[in-house]
Design a protein around this motif. Structure first.
Motif: not given
Length: 149
Positions: A68-77
């Motif tokens: 699982i992860d979140w990426k700064k490049s797509n901050p709302s996903r």
């Protein structure tokens, strides 16, 4: 909240923006709950793969890694990742054609505002965690994968 056995994983969660940390902690809890409900999966190892929280059936070797992860490049996903060399995402697309958004053959992606179907997502997690076992999962309307109590 379930404590972190791996300090480095805890640090990754702490670095997420607060709104995304809450979402990712919910996914983390779902992964552990699902693993605990399936006979034969055993204790999960929580580790980092590619710098992302990863959940491995290292004790039983019954499944494929879930990340699982979140990426700064797509901050709302944020996303739940599966091994792209498996048929997992193809299966999820067939079983849940309108419940999720998919990224290629490797991820289920969520927008920050999405209401996540935990029943459907638990099925996906269970399928990954039992991918190498001989007993295939089927989707039941009760929301509990077969093999779960």
């Amino acid at each position: 909240m379930r404590p972190f056995d791996n300090v480095a994983v805890g640090e990754v969660f702490e670095a997420y923006p607060a709104n995304m940390r809450i979402k990712l902690l919910a996914l983390r809890e779902l992964i552990f709950e699902t693993a605990g409900s399936i006979q034969g999966v055993g204790k999960l190892e929580e580790t980092l793969k590619w710098g992302e929280p990863a959940y491995v059936t290292s004790q039983s070797k019954s499944g494929s890694t879930v990340r699982i992860d979140w990426k700064k490049s797509n901050p709302s996903r944020y996303a739940m990742y599966f091994n792209c060399k498996t048929t997992l995402i193809d299966t999820f697309r067939t079983v849940f054609p309108s419940e999720f958004k998919f990224e290629g053959n490797r991820a289920i992606v969520f927008d920050e505002s999405d209401v996540v179907s935990t029943e459907a997502l638990a099925f996906c997690v269970a399928a990954a965690l039992t991918y190498h076992s001989k007993r295939p999962l089927t989707h039941h309307s009760s929301g509990t994968p077969n093999g779960a109590p």
